[in-house]
Design an enzyme around this catalytic site. Structure first.
Site, mmCIF file in Angstrom:
data_model
loop_
_atom_site.group_PDB
_atom_site.id
_atom_site.type_symbol
_atom_site.label_atom_id
_atom_site.label_comp_id
_atom_site.label_asym_id
_atom_site.label_seq_id
_atom_site.Cartn_x
_atom_site.Cartn_y
_atom_site.Cartn_z
ATOM 1 N N HIS A 96 45.657 32.215 36.431
ATOM 2 C CA HIS A 96 46.581 33.159 35.794
ATOM 3 C C HIS A 96 47.809 33.348 36.666
ATOM 4 O O HIS A 96 47.771 33.104 37.873
ATOM 5 C CB HIS A 96 45.898 34.497 35.495
ATOM 6 C CG HIS A 96 45.294 35.186 36.681
ATOM 7 N ND1 HIS A 96 44.139 34.745 37.296
ATOM 8 C CD2 HIS A 96 45.690 36.275 37.372
ATOM 9 C CE1 HIS A 96 43.852 35.554 38.301
ATOM 10 N NE2 HIS A 96 44.777 36.484 38.379
ATOM 11 N N HIS A 98 50.858 36.234 37.449
ATOM 12 C CA HIS A 98 51.267 37.631 37.296
ATOM 13 C C HIS A 98 52.765 37.730 37.016
ATOM 14 O O HIS A 98 53.565 37.014 37.633
ATOM 15 C CB HIS A 98 50.990 38.412 38.586
ATOM 16 C CG HIS A 98 49.543 38.584 38.899
ATOM 17 N ND1 HIS A 98 48.811 39.670 38.486
ATOM 18 C CD2 HIS A 98 48.685 37.793 39.591
ATOM 19 C CE1 HIS A 98 47.564 39.547 38.911
ATOM 20 N NE2 HIS A 98 47.467 38.417 39.589
#
Ligand SMILES: [Zn+2]
Length: 141
Positions: A96, A98
């Site tokens: 992922h 941010h």
């Protein structure tokens, strides 16, 4: 991965955008108001483990949503960051990126995963504001 939260949350109520490779959702423990995550649909432990077409797509989405959230949240700046591995601060072992809106009156440093859970009313407000702008796929992706 059956018990991976990022594999399981792809249809959750915090998802603001989804396509065939990635989805974008509000962080459950935001560092700042409007903190988003770009997450691969398939499970890869880190950004470096994903095929380049997936990691590249994720960074293009991060570029797009950094602009959207900076404008929508009237932020002074944005951190776009991928924590790769536990030593780098990665908490959920599913790749992922941010996207963290930043404000001049905010402390410079932050720690991932130590903030309080997003407030339901804040979440609803953000979903309304961001969904209006983000369900249209970026035309250059
Ligand atoms: Zn996963």
């Amino acid at each position: 991965m059956p018990d991976c939260i990022f594999c399981l949350q792809q249809d959750g109520d915090s998802v603001v955008y989804k396509d065939e490779k990635c989805y974008v959702m509000l962080d459950k423990y935001p560092v700042s108001r409007g903190h988003l995550l770009v997450i691969s649909r398939d499970h890869y432990e880190t950004v470096l483990d994903a095929p380049r077409d997936v990691s590249g797509h994720a960074f293009l989405l991060a570029d797009h949503f950094a602009k959207v959230v900076k404008e929508e949240m009237e932020a002074d700046g944005v951190n776009v960051t991928a924590n790769i591995g536990k030593a780098a601060g990665q908490v959920v072992m599913h790749m992922h990126i941010h996207i963290i809106p930043r404000y001049l009156n905010q402390a410079r440093n932050y720690n991932f995963g130590t903030g309080k859970e997003i407030d339901e009313s804040v979440k609803q407000d953000l979903m309304t504001r961001l969904s209006a702008r983000t369900h249209r796929p970026p035309s250059d992706l």
